[in-house]
Design an enzyme around this catalytic site. Structure first.
Site, PDB file in Angstrom:
ATOM      1  N   ASN A   1      15.453   6.145  25.777  1.00  0.00           N
ATOM      2  CA  ASN A   1      14.438   5.103  25.856  1.00  0.00           C
ATOM      3  C   ASN A   1      13.034   5.706  25.903  1.00  0.00           C
ATOM      4  O   ASN A   1      12.777   6.670  26.621  1.00  0.00           O
ATOM      5  CB  ASN A   1      14.669   4.241  27.101  1.00  0.00           C
ATOM      6  CG  ASN A   1      13.683   3.097  27.177  1.00  0.00           C
ATOM      7  OD1 ASN A   1      12.557   3.256  27.617  1.00  0.00           O
ATOM      8  ND2 ASN A   1      14.116   1.924  26.755  1.00  0.00           N
TER       9      ASN A   1
ATOM     10  N   CYS B   1      17.221   7.637  30.892  1.00  0.00           N
ATOM     11  CA  CYS B   1      18.285   8.579  30.567  1.00  0.00           C
ATOM     12  C   CYS B   1      17.779  10.004  30.695  1.00  0.00           C
ATOM     13  O   CYS B   1      16.582  10.263  30.744  1.00  0.00           O
ATOM     14  CB  CYS B   1      18.788   8.363  29.140  1.00  0.00           C
ATOM     15  SG  CYS B   1      19.311   6.677  28.781  1.00  0.00           S
TER      16      CYS B   1
ATOM     17  N   ARG C   1      24.291  13.815  27.563  1.00  0.00           N
ATOM     18  CA  ARG C   1      23.312  12.983  28.251  1.00  0.00           C
ATOM     19  C   ARG C   1      23.940  12.151  29.361  1.00  0.00           C
ATOM     20  O   ARG C   1      25.153  11.930  29.414  1.00  0.00           O
ATOM     21  CB  ARG C   1      22.671  12.066  27.240  1.00  0.00           C
ATOM     22  CG  ARG C   1      23.637  11.086  26.565  1.00  0.00           C
ATOM     23  CD  ARG C   1      23.621   9.673  27.091  1.00  0.00           C
ATOM     24  NE  ARG C   1      22.326   9.071  27.000  1.00  0.00           N
ATOM     25  CZ  ARG C   1      21.774   8.624  25.861  1.00  0.00           C
ATOM     26  NH1 ARG C   1      22.476   8.672  24.732  1.00  0.00           N
ATOM     27  NH2 ARG C   1      20.580   8.084  25.862  1.00  0.00           N
TER      28      ARG C   1
END
Length: 326
Positions: free
Chosen positions: A80, A2, A17
Site C-alpha cells: 500500500n 505491509c 511479506r
C-alpha cells in the site's frame, strides 16, 4: 499496511511479506503455469512465460497478485502506497501501458534478475485503470528482488521512479528515499554488547544486554516498521541451512507483525497480519502462515506440472493448527 523483506545469508535467500489489513481478502496460494495466458487491457497478451507462485485473489477470472516469485528466482511484492501513489490517466504511445494489477505478471514473465526488471520497468506507464467496476485499482509501490539485491518501483505525481534499495526492506508511506534517509538517522544503534559511548570517562553501569538498540522504533507505523525491519534483517544470523534460514526469515517478519487491537483504522476496525509469506528464491518453494495458523505451511512448487494452461489454487486455512502433546 505491509512489510516486505529480502533475507539473504550464507548464499540462501528468502523473499516475501506480511499482509497487514483490517479484513481478510479471501486469498489463496496460486501457481501460474508457463502457458496460462496473461490478457492485458492496453498491452499485447503474453501467452507463454516463466512459471510463478504467489498469494492471490481471483477476480473475474483474473488473478490479482499480492506477491509472486518466478522460476528464475525473481520476486515482486506490492504494498500500500496511498497518499503518494499517482497513476497516469493518459495512455502513452511507445510505452507499455499497464494497470497496477497487471504490473506484477508483466514484470515476472521473463526476467532472471533485478537488472532485467529495471530494464522492463523503465518503459512502463502505470495507468489509472481498474480491474472492473467491482474491483478498484489499489495505490501501490513494489519491492522487486533476486537473491542478491532489490529495487523499489514507485509512480508518483512527478513520474515513474526506480530506486536501488541497499537495505532490502520496504513498508508503506512515505516515498522510498524519505524512508531510507530516515533509517540513516539510526546508525548509532548496534546489536553488539552495550558500550558506554555517551560518557566514556564515566563508569556508567551496563545493567543489561540489548542496550545498544535503545532507541530502535517499536511502533506500528510504516516509518517505524521500516527501521525495525532493516535493523533486524541487517543483524540477523542463521546457519547455512534452508531450515535455519527459513526459521530466521519468519522470526524477522514476526518482529514487525501486528496483533489484533493494536492498530485501529479510520473505519473503526483493527489491522492484523493476515498472513506472512516467503519463498526460497533458489528452489521456488513457497511458505506461509496466517494470523490464526502460525504453523509454517509449505508448497514444493517445482514438483507440480508447470507447463499447463490453468491456475493451480490452494485454499489458505485460517484454522488454528496446534500440535498437542499428551
Amino acid at each position: 499496511m505491509c512489510t516486505s523483506v529480502l533475507y539473504n545469508k550464507e548464499g540462501l535467500a528468502y523473499f516475501g511479506r506480511n499482509l497487514d489489513l483490517q479484513f481478510a481478502m479471501g486469498n489463496c496460494v496460486s501457481v501460474t503455469p508457463r502457458n496460462y495466458p496473461f490478457e492485458f487491457k492496453e498491452t499485447d497478451a503474453i501467452k507463454s512465460h516463466a512459471a510463478m507462485v504467489e498469494m492471490a485473489i481471483i477476480a473475474d477470472g483474473f488473478p490479482l497478485y499480492f506477491e509472486r516469485v518466478n522460476e528464475f528466482g525473481v520476486g515482486v511484492t506490492g504494498l500500500n502506497f496511498s497518499g503518494f501513489c499517482e497513476y497516469n490517466s493518459e495512455h502513452v504511445e511507445g510505452k507499455v501501458n499497464l494497470g497496477s494489477f497487471e504490473l506484477v505478471p508483466y514484470l515476472l514473465s521473463s526476467p532472471k534478475s533485478v537488472a532485467d526488471i529495471k530494464k522492463l520497468a523503465a518503459n512502463i506507464n502505470i495507468r489509472a485503470i481498474n480491474v472492473s467496476d467491482k474491483y478498484q485499482a489499489s495505490p501501490l509501490h513494489w519491492l522487486c528482488a533476486d537473491k542478491d539485491s532489490t529495487v523499489v518501483i514507485e509512480q508518483t505525481k512527478d513520474g515513474l521512479h526506480i530506486y536501488d534499495n541497499p537495505v532490502n526492506v520496504l513498508t508503506n508511506q512515505p516515498e522510498f528515499p524519505s524512508q531510507y534517509y530516515n533509517f540513516c538517522n539510526y546508525q548509532g544503534l548496534t546489536a553488539k554488547y552495550p558500550n558506554n559511548r555517551i560518557a566514556p570517562a564515566e563508569n556508567l553501569e551496563i545493567y543489561g544486554t540489548g542496550m545498544g538498540s535503545n532507541g530502535l522504533p517499536g511502533g506500528l507505523s510504516s516509518v517505524e516498521r521500516f527501521v525495525r525491519a532493516d535493523f533486524t534483517v541487517a543483524n540477523s544470523m542463521s546457519k547455512k541451512t534452508d531450515e535455519d534460514c527459513l526459521s530466521q526469515y519468519f522470526h524477522i517478519m514476526q518482529s514487525v507483525g501486528q496483533a489484533n487491537g493494536c492498530d485501529q483504522t479510520s473505519d473503526g476496525l483493527y489491522e492484523i497480519t493476515q498472513y506472512t509469506s516467503g519463498a526460497n528464491l533458489e528452489t521456488m518453494d513457497f511458505y506461509w502462515t496466517t494470523y490464526a495458523n502460525q504453523r509454517i505451511n509449505e508448497l514444493h512448487t517445482k514438483s507440480l506440472d508447470l507447463d499447463g494452461e490453468a491456475l493451480i489454487n490452494y485454499t489458505v486455512s485460517q484454522k488454528q493448527d496446534v500440535n498437542f502433546i499428551q
